[in-house]
Design a protein around this motif. Structure first.
Motif, short mmCIF file in Angstrom:
data_model
loop_
_atom_site.label_atom_id
_atom_site.label_comp_id
_atom_site.label_asym_id
_atom_site.label_seq_id
_atom_site.Cartn_x
_atom_site.Cartn_y
_atom_site.Cartn_z
N SER A 18 -3.26 24.29 -24.57
CA SER A 18 -3.59 23.22 -25.51
C SER A 18 -4.07 21.98 -24.77
N SER A 19 -3.67 21.84 -23.51
CA SER A 19 -4.16 20.71 -22.72
C SER A 19 -5.41 21.06 -21.92
N PHE A 20 -5.45 22.30 -21.43
CA PHE A 20 -6.57 22.74 -20.58
C PHE A 20 -7.10 24.05 -21.15
N ILE A 21 -7.99 23.92 -22.12
CA ILE A 21 -8.45 25.12 -22.83
C ILE A 21 -9.22 26.03 -21.88
N THR A 22 -8.65 27.20 -21.68
CA THR A 22 -9.17 28.14 -20.69
C THR A 22 -9.34 29.50 -21.36
N PRO A 23 -10.52 30.10 -21.27
CA PRO A 23 -10.73 31.40 -21.92
C PRO A 23 -9.78 32.46 -21.35
N MET A 24 -9.37 33.36 -22.22
CA MET A 24 -8.51 34.46 -21.78
C MET A 24 -9.18 35.26 -20.66
N SER A 25 -10.51 35.35 -20.68
CA SER A 25 -11.19 36.13 -19.65
C SER A 25 -10.92 35.56 -18.25
N HIS A 26 -10.77 34.23 -18.17
CA HIS A 26 -10.47 33.62 -16.87
C HIS A 26 -9.06 34.01 -16.41
N VAL A 27 -8.15 34.04 -17.40
CA VAL A 27 -6.78 34.42 -17.08
C VAL A 27 -6.74 35.88 -16.63
N LEU A 28 -7.48 36.73 -17.34
CA LEU A 28 -7.50 38.15 -16.98
C LEU A 28 -8.12 38.35 -15.61
N GLN A 29 -9.15 37.59 -15.33
CA GLN A 29 -9.79 37.74 -14.02
C GLN A 29 -8.85 37.32 -12.89
N PHE A 30 -8.14 36.22 -13.14
CA PHE A 30 -7.18 35.78 -12.13
C PHE A 30 -6.09 36.84 -11.95
N ASN A 31 -5.73 37.47 -13.05
CA ASN A 31 -4.70 38.51 -13.02
C ASN A 31 -5.13 39.70 -12.16
N THR A 32 -6.40 40.03 -12.20
CA THR A 32 -6.85 41.24 -11.51
C THR A 32 -7.48 40.98 -10.15
N THR A 33 -7.99 39.75 -9.93
CA THR A 33 -8.66 39.49 -8.65
C THR A 33 -8.07 38.30 -7.89
N GLY A 34 -7.26 37.48 -8.55
CA GLY A 34 -6.74 36.28 -7.91
C GLY A 34 -7.81 35.21 -7.75
#
Ligand SMILES: *[C@@H]1O[C@H](CO)[C@@H](O)[C@H](O)[C@H]1NC(C)=O
Ligand SMILES: *[C@@H]1O[C@H](CO)[C@@H](O)[C@H](O)[C@H]1NC(C)=O
Ligand SMILES: *[C@@H]1O[C@H](CO)[C@@H](O)[C@H](O)[C@H]1NC(C)=O
Length: 164
Positions: free
Chosen positions: A64-80
Motif C-alpha cells: 500500500s506504500s510501495f505499489i509493486t507488481p506481483m511479477s516483481h515479487v515472483l521474479q525476486f522469489n525465483t532469481t533474487g
C-alpha cells in the motif's frame, strides 16, 4: 516467505480488518508518503507467538506504500533479482517487507527468522550479507542489497520452506 506471500495475496481482502485490531500498526497512504520507511511502524511480530510472522499483513501494508507488481515479487522469489535493478519503489517494497517481517532491522538480519523462513544460514553468511551495500546511503537500496544477498544464498543453498 514468498510462497506464503504469493499464496496469501488472494486473501488480502479477507484480512482487511486486521490492522484495526493491532494498535502498533499504521499505514501511511501512498499519496502522502515521503519515502521514509522509518515513519512506518516496524513492530508487527509482537503480540503473536514468538517468531510468527503474518506475511499477508506485511505484504498488504508494504504494497500500500510501495505499489509493486506481483511479477516483481515472483521474479525476486525465483532469481533474487529485479528486472530493473534501478527500480527504487520495488527496492523500498522489499525493504519494507523484510523489515516489517522482522527479518531485517537496522540493516542487521535476524538469524532465527532467516533460518526459519529463508535458508539454513551457516558460517559467516549472515554477517557477509549484512556487510553488502555498507557504503550505500539510500536506505532502500542498502536494505535491498542485503536482502538480495540473503535471497541469492537461499536460492543457491538449500532453501527452507516455506519461503519467498
Ligand atoms: C517461491 O519460491 C518457493 C521456493 O522455491 C516456491 O516453493 C514457491 O512456489 C515460489 N512461489 C511462487 C509463487 O512462485
Ligand atoms: C500491489 O497492489 C497492486 C494494485 O492494487 C496490485 O496490482 C499488485 O498485484 C499488488 N502487489 C502485490 C505484491 O501484491
Ligand atoms: C566502502 O568504503 C570503504 C571506505 O571508504 C572502502 O574501503 C570499501 O572498499 C567500500 N566498500 C565497497 C563495497 O565499496
Amino acid at each position: 516467505i514468498f510462497a506464503l506471500l504469493c499464496l496469501s495475496s488472494g486473501l488480502v481482502s479477507s484480512s482487511g480488518d486486521r490492522a484495526k485490531d493491532n494498535g502498533d500498526i499504521f499505514i501511511i497512504s501512498y499519496d502522502s508518503f515521503d519515502g521514509d520507511v522509518d515513519d512506518i511502524s516496524t513492530t508487527t511480530v509482537s503480540s503473536r507467538a514468538a517468531n510468527y510472522v503474518d506475511f499477508d499483513e506485511v505484504l498488504r501494508e508494504c504494497n500500500s506504500s510501495f505499489i509493486t507488481p506481483m511479477s516483481h515479487v515472483l521474479q525476486f522469489n525465483t532469481t533474487g533479482k529485479l528486472l530493473d535493478e534501478k527500480d527504487l519503489t520495488s527496492k523500498c517494497y522489499f525493504r519494507c517487507f523484510f523489515e516489517k517481517a522482522g527479518i531485517l532491522d537496522n540493516f542487521k538480519l535476524n538469524g532465527d527468522l532467516v533460518r526459519k523462513y529463508m535458508w539454513p544460514a551457516t558460517g559467516d553468511s549472515i554477517e557477509y550479507c549484512e556487510g553488502q551495500g555498507k557504503n550505500e546511503t539510500n536506505a532502500c537500496i542498502r536494505a535491498y542489497t542485503i536482502t538480495q544477498c540473503a535471497m541469492m544464498r537461499a536460492l543457491t543453498d538449500a532453501r527452507n520452506k516455506p519461503m519467498v
